[in-house]
Design an enzyme around this catalytic site. Structure first.
Site, PDB file in Angstrom:
ATOM      1  CG  HIS A 139      -1.894  -1.146   1.217  1.00 42.02           C
ATOM      2  ND1 HIS A 139      -2.695  -1.439   2.299  1.00 42.02           N
ATOM      3  CD2 HIS A 139      -2.176  -2.085   0.277  1.00 42.02           C
ATOM      4  CE1 HIS A 139      -3.425  -2.513   2.025  1.00 42.02           C
ATOM      5  NE2 HIS A 139      -3.120  -2.925   0.803  1.00 42.02           N
ATOM      6  CG  HIS A 164       0.284  -9.547  -2.871  1.00 42.69           C
ATOM      7  ND1 HIS A 164       0.308  -8.224  -3.241  1.00 42.69           N
ATOM      8  CD2 HIS A 164      -0.623  -9.644  -1.864  1.00 42.69           C
ATOM      9  CE1 HIS A 164      -0.544  -7.539  -2.495  1.00 42.69           C
ATOM     10  NE2 HIS A 164      -1.131  -8.378  -1.650  1.00 42.69           N
TER      11      HIS A 164
END
Length: 298
Positions: free
Chosen positions: A78, A264
């Site tokens: 993030h 991911h």
């Protein structure tokens, strides 16, 4: 010609790690041109530096973790997405624990942190990684691929066996700019399913998770009293995550990233596959037409 940038002054914030549940402070510090994004585990003596590069990724289960030897820093995606979108090329990130704070589950607090720091232009050209041909990786029905594009675009498709996610929209794509990220993507929160919580915590994960930092769903509905921030918040968050993983290229991307059911791990595999094929990309000092590059590459 665009120049590299760093933060203009030191800023810091604090929170808890999503998976560790540990309190953590981070501080953004200016860094010289050419440094890139470097994390520093300042809770260790001496502090350990961990570069934000694809080859430093050590774990991609439920988040992206980076390591230098045995030392790691987790849930970096993030912050990396915010730094990349706000065009911060060089910064030192001091971290007081093994995992970054989850904040509210989105990148919006990190956007605010960078905006509070301000930016400083440096006397070094900014380079872009320009995609010249398709590079794709797959894992069963999951797919991630890079394509040539005169700009920066991300498209993502999700597919969960969950009624709420199916109703809220399973595909989105955005031309990525600082403004589109801030307005359309940075506020999209991470999400999880109530039935998974016990299993995750038994494995030492999601120890800091709660309604204040994640969208939580049961089999039929969103449990957060405030509801969703966007009608398609789930797929937008997947794009946010992907932007953080793409930041591990180390330079801004000129191209298109398209993903179906990727996470991911596959995002990182795609980044590594692209970097491993130097005939599929080149480095340019500014956005340049892809066709010209292909025509002149023979």
């Amino acid at each position: 010609m665009p120049c590299q940038r760093t933060v203009a002054r030191e800023v810091e914030t604090a929170g808890v790690g999503l998976h560790t549940g540990l309190p953590v402070r981070i501080r953004l510090r200016p860094a010289p041109a050419g440094t890139g994004v470097v994390f520093r585990r300042i809770d260790l003596n001496p502090p350990v530096r961990i570069a934000a590069r694809a080859d430093c990724v050590s774990d991609t289960h439920r988040s992206t973790s980076l390591s230098a030897g045995e030392v790691r820093v987790g849930t970096v995606e993030h912050l990396l997405a915010a730094l990349s979108a706000l065009q911060i090329d060089n910064v030192l990130v001091d971290v007081s624990a093994p995992e970054l704070p989850i904040m509210d589950g989105s990148a919006a607090p990190f956007v605010g942190l960078v905006q509070a720091a301000g930016t400083l232009e440096q006397e070094a050209p900014r380079r872009f990684l320009r995609v010249l041909r398709e590079v794709a990786v797959a894992d069963g029905d999951k797919l991630a691929r890079f394509l040539p594009f005169d700009g920066f675009r991300v498209a993502f498709t999700i597919d969960f066996e969950q009624p709420v996610l199916r109703r809220t929209g399973t595909h989105a794509e955005f031309d990525i700019s600082c403004q589109s990220f801030v307005d359309e993507l940075s506020g999209a929160r991470t999400f999880g399913f109530l039935h998974e919580v016990e299993a995750l915590r038994a494995r030492g994960l999601a120890l800091g998770a709660g309604f204040e930092n994640a969208v939580v769903l049961d089999t039929q509905r969103v449990l957060n009293p405030e509801g969703l921030r966007f009608s398609d918040e789930f797929v937008r968050h997947k794009i946010l995550d992907a932007l953080g993983d793409l930041a591990l290229l180390g330079v801004p991307l000129q191209g298109e990233f398209r993903a179906i059911k990727s996470g991911h791990g596959l995002n990182n595999a795609a980044v590594r596959a692209l970097l491993d094929q130097p005939d599929a990309w080149d480095l340019v000092p500014a956005l340049q037409p892809v066709k010209a590059a292909v025509a002149g590459s023979g």
